[in-house]
Design a protein around this motif. Structure first.
Motif, PDB file in Angstrom:
ATOM      1  N   GLY A   9      66.547 -50.142 -31.756  1.00  0.00           N
ATOM      2  CA  GLY A   9      66.728 -51.453 -31.340  1.00  0.00           C
ATOM      3  C   GLY A   9      65.243 -52.175 -31.715  1.00  0.00           C
ATOM      4  O   GLY A   9      65.318 -53.329 -31.800  1.00  0.00           O
ATOM      5  N   SER A  10      64.096 -51.371 -31.018  1.00  0.00           N
ATOM      6  CA  SER A  10      63.054 -52.173 -31.003  1.00  0.00           C
ATOM      7  C   SER A  10      62.578 -52.869 -32.324  1.00  0.00           C
ATOM      8  O   SER A  10      61.623 -53.521 -32.367  1.00  0.00           O
ATOM      9  N   ASP A  11      62.961 -51.797 -33.405  1.00  0.00           N
ATOM     10  CA  ASP A  11      62.755 -52.371 -34.676  1.00  0.00           C
ATOM     11  C   ASP A  11      63.510 -53.291 -35.295  1.00  0.00           C
ATOM     12  O   ASP A  11      63.080 -54.211 -36.308  1.00  0.00           O
ATOM     13  N   VAL A  12      64.257 -53.803 -34.794  1.00  0.00           N
ATOM     14  CA  VAL A  12      65.119 -54.968 -35.283  1.00  0.00           C
ATOM     15  C   VAL A  12      65.471 -56.129 -34.302  1.00  0.00           C
ATOM     16  O   VAL A  12      66.229 -57.104 -34.379  1.00  0.00           O
ATOM     17  N   THR A  13      64.713 -56.232 -33.382  1.00  0.00           N
ATOM     18  CA  THR A  13      65.017 -57.110 -32.128  1.00  0.00           C
ATOM     19  C   THR A  13      64.779 -58.499 -32.768  1.00  0.00           C
ATOM     20  O   THR A  13      65.371 -59.369 -32.532  1.00  0.00           O
ATOM     21  N   GLU A  14      63.554 -58.745 -33.461  1.00  0.00           N
ATOM     22  CA  GLU A  14      63.121 -59.888 -34.173  1.00  0.00           C
ATOM     23  C   GLU A  14      64.037 -60.443 -35.480  1.00  0.00           C
ATOM     24  O   GLU A  14      64.216 -61.357 -35.534  1.00  0.00           O
ATOM     25  N   LYS A  15      64.557 -59.204 -35.960  1.00  0.00           N
ATOM     26  CA  LYS A  15      65.431 -59.421 -37.215  1.00  0.00           C
ATOM     27  C   LYS A  15      66.747 -59.988 -36.904  1.00  0.00           C
ATOM     28  O   LYS A  15      67.308 -60.684 -37.700  1.00  0.00           O
ATOM     29  N   VAL A  16      67.095 -59.497 -35.572  1.00  0.00           N
ATOM     30  CA  VAL A  16      68.704 -59.831 -35.391  1.00  0.00           C
ATOM     31  C   VAL A  16      68.656 -60.822 -34.166  1.00  0.00           C
ATOM     32  O   VAL A  16      68.492 -60.114 -32.925  1.00  0.00           O
TER      33      VAL A  16
END
Length: 449
Positions: free
Chosen positions: A110-117
């Protein structure tokens, strides 16, 4: 081995996939093989349910029908594999659940895609949703890959007992009566209760497991375990399980052989039921019943008081911890901002001095330019005056030659004039003498002849 597999997963992320199946596709698309006869269960058509096809390292792993309303899976479908499960070291989320148009078709932290999604966690549970609670994310089937879309909130003791019960059922009861693991289809699901953690993720009222074997004999069996009873486990037929879920639910195509239970499994189930239903009964006396009543009242009062004290302690602890976290965040933010301002002061001072120095240099350059412009005119005049004698003396030979050329030209012009006049006079005299002579000798021809 686990570290090597994880390293391969990080180097080649395209091998980790959890694709959201769109409504236009048939069933669960490439994950239909996990269902009996390739047909998913019927009766779970809710607009908030999302179909997910989970793959790992290029292999299909399982299929999940996920409730975006309750943030827990409705069910997940598996075929038995001894080495099933993923090598992930943390819980993963599915970006396409929150954004169906996202190009991220891989399970991710979740921490890796928070800004992407944008809005990650709006339609699915995240790892932080379990923070400050006694619940832990528990897999419906313990051999599944650790994705939050196939997990439900469970208490630690229930989570461990459910995994043990499922493992014993599969290895000691299901597999001995099924030809191989590929013929054993498993459905594991959860029914939500009214309780939610952090007012978001529903705690299941009970979890269930349904097994269907297609060879050598076709049989099916269901299991129900209620979250309030850690030790209890109820074995039922698939038809009874479907009635518990909903009257319209059909878990297996063709009822997996008409919903028949294997004879040996039926006898085991009946024996366990009889054992549970027919314990030796002893009628206690009035004094014993009164003592039991008093003990029950005291026990409930003490239990209620302890629960209340524990609840108050937890609330106080949460308030204190929350305030401490808030103070720590405020202090660190203030110190960071102050440090940033203090570090910028020398830079700003140097920049001001630099601008002042540049201004003085520009002023000096302009002043020198003006001085040079002023000094340029007299300097050129003096240079011209100094060079005048030189050019004058050097011009004398040329002027003398020009004068001699002029005198010579005048002389030649006078000579040419005199010579021309003399020649012309001679021609006139010659012509006149010739005419007189001709007339004197009597020549009669005219001048023209």
């Amino acid at each position: 081995m686990t570290a090597a597999v994880l390293l391969l997963c990080l180097l080649f992320p395209s091998t980790l996939h959890a694709r959201l199946v769109h409504p236009g596709e048939d069933g669960f698309s490439e994950c239909n093989d996990f269902f009996h006869q390739g047909s998913p269960p019927q009766g779970f058509s809710h607009p908030d349910n999302a179909k997910i096809c989970q793959r790992y390292q290029g292999d299909k792993h399982y299929a999940t029908l996920y409730s975006t309303q309750h943030k827990i899976p409705v069910y997940s479908a598996f075929t038995y594999q001894e080495d099933a499960g993923g090598a992930w070291e943390s819980w993963m989320v599915e970006p396409q659940v929150d954004d169906s148009k996202s190009s991220l078709d891989e399970v991710s932290k979740g921490s890796d895609v928070t800004e992407k999604v944008p809005g990650l966690g709006t339609k699915q549970a995240l790892e932080e949703d379990y923070a400050s609670t006694d619940y832990q994310p528990g897999l419906l089937y313990h051999k599944a890959s650790p994705a939050l879309t196939s997990s439900v909130p469970l208490m630690p003791d229930f989570k461990e007992k459910w995994a043990t019960d499922v493992d014993q059922l599969v290895k000691e009861k299901f597999l001995p009566h099924c030809e191989n693991g590929e013929n054993l289809h498993l459905l594991a699901g959860a029914v939500p209760s009214d309780t939610k953690i952090n007012d978001k993720v529903s705690v299941p009222e009970y979890v269930w497991l349904a097994a269907c074997c297609s060879a050598p004999d076709t049989w099916s069996l269901g299991v129900i375990k209620r979250t309030g009873d850690v030790e209890g486990l109820e074995q039922v037929s698939v038809e009874e399980l479907e009635n518990q879920l909903s009257g319209d639910v059909k878990l297996f195509a063709g009822q997996c052989g008409g919903g028949a239970v294997h004879p040996e499994l039926r006898s085991t189930s009946e024996a366990s039921t009889q054992t549970e239903e027919e314990p030796p009964v002893q009628t206690p006396g009035a004094f014993v019943r009164f003592f039991q009543f008093i003990f029950s009242v005291v026990y409930e009062v003490i239990k209620s008081v302890l629960c209340l004290v524990w609840f108050l302690l937890k609330q106080v602890f949460n308030v204190i911890l929350g305030r401490l976290c808030w103070i720590w965040t405020a202090v660190t933010t203030y110190v960071f901002a102050l440090s940033k301002v203090l570090l910028n002061i020398p830079y700003d001072v140097l920049r001001v001095f630099g601008n002042i120095l540049c201004g003085f240099v520009r002023v000096l350059d302009n002043a020198l330019s003006v001085v040079c412009l002023i000094l340029r005119l007299p300097t050129r005049f003096l240079c011209d005056m100094a060079s005048f004698p030189y050019y004058t003396i050097c011009a004398i030979p040329d002027v003398g030659m020009d004068i001699l050329s002029g005198v010579w030209g005048v002389f030649m012009l006078g000579f040419s004039t005199v010579f021309g006049a003399f020649g012309g006079s001679f021609s006139v005299a010659s012509f006149a003498g010739s005419s007189v002579f001709q007339r004197f000798i009597g020549q009669s021809e005219g001048y023209e002849n």
